[in-house]
Design a protein around this motif. Sequence first.
Motif, PDB file in Angstrom:
ATOM      1  N   THR A   1      12.868  -8.551  -5.668  1.00 52.09           N
ATOM      2  CA  THR A   1      13.587  -7.308  -5.268  1.00 52.09           C
ATOM      3  C   THR A   1      14.950  -7.509  -5.606  1.00 52.09           C
ATOM      4  OG1 THR A   1      12.276  -7.758  -3.212  1.00 52.09           O
ATOM      5  CG2 THR A   1      14.266  -6.487  -2.856  1.00 52.09           C
ATOM      6  N   GLN A   2      15.646  -6.312  -6.293  1.00 48.06           N
ATOM      7  CA  GLN A   2      16.745  -5.881  -6.816  1.00 48.06           C
ATOM      8  C   GLN A   2      17.092  -4.646  -6.318  1.00 48.06           C
ATOM      9  OE1 GLN A   2      17.301  -5.786 -11.026  1.00 48.06           O
ATOM     10  NE2 GLN A   2      18.701  -7.571 -10.821  1.00 48.06           N
ATOM     11  N   PHE A   3      17.853  -4.681  -5.130  1.00 48.76           N
ATOM     12  CA  PHE A   3      18.107  -3.285  -4.587  1.00 48.76           C
ATOM     13  C   PHE A   3      19.751  -3.165  -4.172  1.00 48.76           C
ATOM     14  CE2 PHE A   3      18.941  -0.710  -0.695  1.00 48.76           C
ATOM     15  CZ  PHE A   3      18.270   0.460  -1.231  1.00 48.76           C
ATOM     16  N   TYR A   4      20.295  -1.954  -4.605  1.00 44.15           N
ATOM     17  CA  TYR A   4      21.508  -1.808  -4.177  1.00 44.15           C
ATOM     18  C   TYR A   4      21.847  -0.339  -4.087  1.00 44.15           C
ATOM     19  CZ  TYR A   4      26.827  -1.546  -3.871  1.00 44.15           C
ATOM     20  OH  TYR A   4      28.204  -0.911  -3.344  1.00 44.15           O
TER      21      TYR A   4
ATOM     22  N   PRO B   1       9.120  -3.580  -3.405  1.00 49.53           N
ATOM     23  CA  PRO B   1       9.901  -3.687  -2.368  1.00 49.53           C
ATOM     24  C   PRO B   1      10.967  -2.983  -2.178  1.00 49.53           C
ATOM     25  CG  PRO B   1       9.237  -5.960  -2.675  1.00 49.53           C
ATOM     26  CD  PRO B   1       8.634  -5.042  -3.876  1.00 49.53           C
ATOM     27  N   SER B   2      11.600  -2.664  -3.481  1.00 52.92           N
ATOM     28  CA  SER B   2      13.151  -1.960  -3.534  1.00 52.92           C
ATOM     29  C   SER B   2      12.599  -0.449  -3.088  1.00 52.92           C
ATOM     30  CB  SER B   2      13.784  -2.075  -5.093  1.00 52.92           C
ATOM     31  OG  SER B   2      14.063  -3.203  -5.429  1.00 52.92           O
ATOM     32  N   GLN B   3      11.594  -0.145  -3.714  1.00 47.68           N
ATOM     33  CA  GLN B   3      11.197   1.365  -3.416  1.00 47.68           C
ATOM     34  C   GLN B   3      11.166   1.515  -1.651  1.00 47.68           C
ATOM     35  OE1 GLN B   3       7.929   1.456  -5.855  1.00 47.68           O
ATOM     36  NE2 GLN B   3       8.923   2.773  -7.204  1.00 47.68           N
ATOM     37  N   ARG B   4      10.853   0.428  -1.174  1.00 52.03           N
ATOM     38  CA  ARG B   4      10.642   0.585   0.385  1.00 52.03           C
ATOM     39  C   ARG B   4      11.976   0.318   1.035  1.00 52.03           C
ATOM     40  NH1 ARG B   4       6.223  -2.653  -0.317  1.00 52.03           N
ATOM     41  NH2 ARG B   4       7.372  -4.558   0.001  1.00 52.03           N
ATOM     42  N   LEU B   5      12.757  -0.324   0.523  1.00 50.40           N
ATOM     43  CA  LEU B   5      14.337  -0.396   0.974  1.00 50.40           C
ATOM     44  C   LEU B   5      14.838   1.056   0.813  1.00 50.40           C
ATOM     45  CD1 LEU B   5      15.187  -3.914  -0.265  1.00 50.40           C
ATOM     46  CD2 LEU B   5      15.205  -3.185   2.164  1.00 50.40           C
TER      47      LEU B   5
END
Length: 150
Positions: free
Chosen positions: A104-107, A145-149
Amino acid sequence: MNIIDYIEKFSDKTFKEMPFNDVDALVLSTLSYPSFENLISDAFQDEQIPYKIKFLSKEDCNKLGKENTTLDHSKLLKVLAKSKRFKELEIVEDSTNFSKQEVTQFYAMSIILDSNTMFISFRGTDTRMAGWKEDCNMSFLDEVPSQRLA
């Protein structure tokens, strides 16, 4: 013309004088790539304090210049901080989640344009291995996971 040229050309125009457009959206989308997390988290420690673009110091711009991307954001940030169009924008919240285990890589950051408008800028994957893995996972998973976040 690139986005720095655009900012310089229209730096004296407010959003009231020249309405928000697709290039403005590109500029604000680009803002999520420098690692603002370290600067913003200090401002948000005790309460929700907006972080205005104009408060970027020369040192901040240089620190945020080139991190985990192929772009050099230092000049972009300096031009934004001087621009009448962008310098008063407020970053009111940011969210980050990086996990090698979960790939996961989210910002994302929220930017206030005016009392009725908020722009949410999402960072895409970068050049780290987790970013490459997440890109690959997007080719065969319905949702990463990033899309869910987001």
